[in-house]
Every structure is written in C-alpha cells, then in structure tokens.
Design a protein around this motif. Structure first.
Motif, PDB file in Angstrom:
ATOM      1  N   THR A  89       7.317  30.319  37.728  1.00 29.26           N
ATOM      2  CA  THR A  89       7.430  31.684  36.905  1.00 29.26           C
ATOM      3  C   THR A  89       6.481  32.060  35.983  1.00 29.26           C
ATOM      4  O   THR A  89       5.299  31.448  35.976  1.00 29.26           O
ATOM      5  CB  THR A  89       8.483  31.118  35.771  1.00 29.26           C
ATOM      6  N   SER A  90       6.411  33.122  35.475  1.00 30.29           N
ATOM      7  CA  SER A  90       5.337  33.944  34.899  1.00 30.29           C
ATOM      8  C   SER A  90       5.274  32.945  33.483  1.00 30.29           C
ATOM      9  O   SER A  90       4.429  32.796  32.812  1.00 30.29           O
ATOM     10  CB  SER A  90       5.632  35.189  34.398  1.00 30.29           C
ATOM     11  N   GLU A  91       6.419  32.418  33.074  1.00 30.61           N
ATOM     12  CA  GLU A  91       6.255  31.451  31.712  1.00 30.61           C
ATOM     13  C   GLU A  91       5.321  30.380  32.221  1.00 30.61           C
ATOM     14  O   GLU A  91       4.792  29.721  31.372  1.00 30.61           O
ATOM     15  CB  GLU A  91       7.616  31.357  31.134  1.00 30.61           C
ATOM     16  N   ASP A 125       1.704  31.099  32.089  1.00 32.27           N
ATOM     17  CA  ASP A 125       1.025  31.309  30.817  1.00 32.27           C
ATOM     18  C   ASP A 125       1.135  29.812  30.074  1.00 32.27           C
ATOM     19  O   ASP A 125       0.087  29.507  29.552  1.00 32.27           O
ATOM     20  CB  ASP A 125       2.258  32.074  29.709  1.00 32.27           C
ATOM     21  N   ALA A 148       9.578  24.039  34.443  1.00 35.12           N
ATOM     22  CA  ALA A 148       9.358  25.709  34.187  1.00 35.12           C
ATOM     23  C   ALA A 148       9.698  26.410  35.264  1.00 35.12           C
ATOM     24  O   ALA A 148       9.157  27.512  35.479  1.00 35.12           O
ATOM     25  CB  ALA A 148       8.036  25.994  33.550  1.00 35.12           C
ATOM     26  N   MET A 195      11.506  24.389  30.234  1.00 33.29           N
ATOM     27  CA  MET A 195      11.143  25.721  29.712  1.00 33.29           C
ATOM     28  C   MET A 195      12.025  26.478  30.582  1.00 33.29           C
ATOM     29  O   MET A 195      11.901  26.802  31.526  1.00 33.29           O
ATOM     30  CB  MET A 195       9.838  25.760  29.655  1.00 33.29           C
ATOM     31  N   ARG A 199      13.685  30.619  30.317  1.00 33.14           N
ATOM     32  CA  ARG A 199      13.605  31.762  29.635  1.00 33.14           C
ATOM     33  C   ARG A 199      15.176  32.336  29.084  1.00 33.14           C
ATOM     34  O   ARG A 199      16.088  31.947  29.888  1.00 33.14           O
ATOM     35  CB  ARG A 199      13.025  32.912  30.399  1.00 33.14           C
ATOM     36  N   GLY A 230      13.877  37.354  31.160  1.00 31.41           N
ATOM     37  CA  GLY A 230      12.580  37.653  31.396  1.00 31.41           C
ATOM     38  C   GLY A 230      12.297  39.107  31.432  1.00 31.41           C
ATOM     39  O   GLY A 230      13.257  40.042  31.027  1.00 31.41           O
ATOM     40  N   HIS A 283      12.451  27.708  25.138  1.00 30.62           N
ATOM     41  CA  HIS A 283      12.782  28.810  25.454  1.00 30.62           C
ATOM     42  C   HIS A 283      11.312  29.788  25.770  1.00 30.62           C
ATOM     43  O   HIS A 283      11.344  30.894  25.881  1.00 30.62           O
ATOM     44  CB  HIS A 283      13.814  29.857  24.888  1.00 30.62           C
ATOM     45  N   ASP A 284      10.160  29.197  24.912  1.00 30.51           N
ATOM     46  CA  ASP A 284       9.207  30.105  24.755  1.00 30.51           C
ATOM     47  C   ASP A 284       7.844  29.226  24.897  1.00 30.51           C
ATOM     48  O   ASP A 284       7.799  27.960  24.720  1.00 30.51           O
ATOM     49  CB  ASP A 284       8.905  30.983  23.538  1.00 30.51           C
ATOM     50  N   SER A 285       6.564  30.040  25.354  1.00 32.36           N
ATOM     51  CA  SER A 285       5.445  29.010  25.644  1.00 32.36           C
ATOM     52  C   SER A 285       4.984  28.418  24.572  1.00 32.36           C
ATOM     53  O   SER A 285       4.574  27.225  24.559  1.00 32.36           O
ATOM     54  CB  SER A 285       4.661  29.923  26.114  1.00 32.36           C
TER      55      SER A 285
END
Length: 254
Positions: A12-14, A17, A73, A99, A101, A199, A231-233
């Motif tokens: 995932t993009s998360e 990151d 994640a 993790m 989103r 997202g 829920h966030d990086s």
C-alpha cells in the motif's frame, strides 16, 4: 533495541511511506510484497516477493530471521494475509502492529448500497446494468454469474479468459475526479462497484455523485483481534520506535 529486525508486510502507499520513514532509523528492515504486481514500486530495505506458505511457515521465518516486530500494512481486503500475520506473530511470540487506513463514509448526497462481497454486489445489479468495477485483478472468479449485465473491470495487471460480458480496462492509479467522471459518461455507466478501501481513491465516489449513479460498496472483511491497529504513518512510526526502543537521533538536525 540494537540491531532490531522489522518485517513490514506492504503493498500500500501507506506501507511505502512508513518504510521510507523507517529507513532513517537504526534497524534491519525487510519488506514483503505478495508479488501480484509485476513491477512493484520501490521500497527501502530488503525486498522479499511472494508468500510465506501460511501462518506456520511465516512464524518459522520470523524465528529464523530474528524478527523483533511484525507490521501488517497490507490492503484492508487482504484478510487472509492479515489472519496469517496474527497467528504467526502469536506463534513466534513477537508483537504485531497493524496499520490500516480509515474507510470511506457516505456523505449526505451519496447513494450507497452496502454489500458483503463482490459476488453480492454483482447479484444486486439490475438486468441490463453497465457497472464500473474498481475491484482489481482479484475479481475474476466472481465475474461469470451475470451475463445479463455488462461489467467494466479496471485492473493494473491483465486478466485472461474473461467472460464475454466483461470488458477489461488496464490502468494504474491515481485517477482524478475529472478522469473518473469522463469514464463514467463515455461508457454510459449505470452503477459503480467499489471496495471500501479508503485512502486516496475517493475520486471515483465523487464522480458517481456528480453523474448521479448509485454505488455498491463492498464492506471490509473482519480483521483478527490480535495486534494493535493504527491508522496513520506518524502514529505507527512512534509506536514502532517505542516498541523497539529506537534511537531517533538520526531524525534530528545537528
């Protein structure tokens, strides 16, 4: 914890990151991808492609590689991977951090019908519908049951042997609302079928509102109760630093 080894289940993009942020810290980072995409995005650390062979095999890998923390994640709909991760972390006696989103919620002008699966969404379509499916390449097994509708499936990777009533659209995100709206109008779409992935992909939902078409929203699968969900990086990074007692001095400006 010196020489800590973290296994990050990504895709995932998360996850990207988080991996980029973790690369600035003194730890050994391994990123695992399922390998479904032939040209995955670049990650720092050591990249591992392909599955582990189930929860027991993953637990053995965690022990053999001296993993200190497992971070899941993966995509919110990767239920089997998340279940295996929870079992493996428990069997290997290491902490698990998940993790995930946040999901989307319908606004006051959005016409959503909640369904538990793609099969249920396709069953709910009226005869003659032209449905835009943004559910990806894993959708193929569910597509053959309704030859009385037209399904336009968007995916990154090509699929073989699709039924005649399924048109394949190969494209890679991100997509703007203008692009999504143009697609809906050009192809005379009557329904949007989407997973509640959350997202940055909300543009298609905004386009559905603008085009006044209903959305069949596939709810997320239940996740195993094991592990702590973030829920966030930024919060995930802080939790990881705390769990592994990381020296964060490398982030400071001298």
């Amino acid at each position: 914890m010196n020489n800590a080894h973290l296994l990050l289940l990504g895709g995932t993009s998360e996850a990207r990151d988080l991996a980029n942020a973790l690369s600035r810290h003194p730890l050994r980072l391994t990123v695992s991808l399922a390998g479904r995409t032939r040209a995955p995005a670049a990650y720092p650390g050591q990249l591992r492609l392909g599955g582990f062979g189930g929860a027991d095999a993953l637990a053995a890998w965690l022990r053999d590689e001296g993993v200190s923390l497992l971070v899941d994640a993966t995509h919110p709909f990767a239920a089997r991977i998340s279940a295996n991760a929870a079992l493996a972390a428990s069997h290997a006696s290491i902490p698990l951090l998940r993790m995930e989103r946040p999901g989307w919620t319908a606004g006051p002008h959005e016409d959503w019908q909640h369904v538990p699966s793609l099969e249920a969404a396709i069953t709910a379509l009226p005869r003659g519908a032209r449905a835009f499916l943004t559910t990806g390449s894993g959708s193929a097994p569910a597509l053959g049951s309704r030859p009385d509708v037209t399904l336009l499936l968007r995916a990154i990777e090509p699929l073989k042997d699709l039924p005649p009533h399924v048109d394949q659209i190969l494209a890679r995100p991100p997509f703007s609302e203008a692009q999504e709206r143009a697609f809906i109008e050009t192809h005379a779409i009557t329904h949007l079928v989407s997973k509640n992935s959350g997202g940055a992909g909300r543009a298609k939902l905004d386009a559905a509102v603008a085009c006044r078409i209903p959305v069949l929203m596939i709810d997320r699968p239940a996740l195993p109760p094991d592990g702590h969900t973030i829920h966030d990086s930024a919060t995930a990074l802080a939790a990881i630093a705390n769990l592994l007692a990381l020296d964060t001095a490398s982030d400071r400006t001298p």
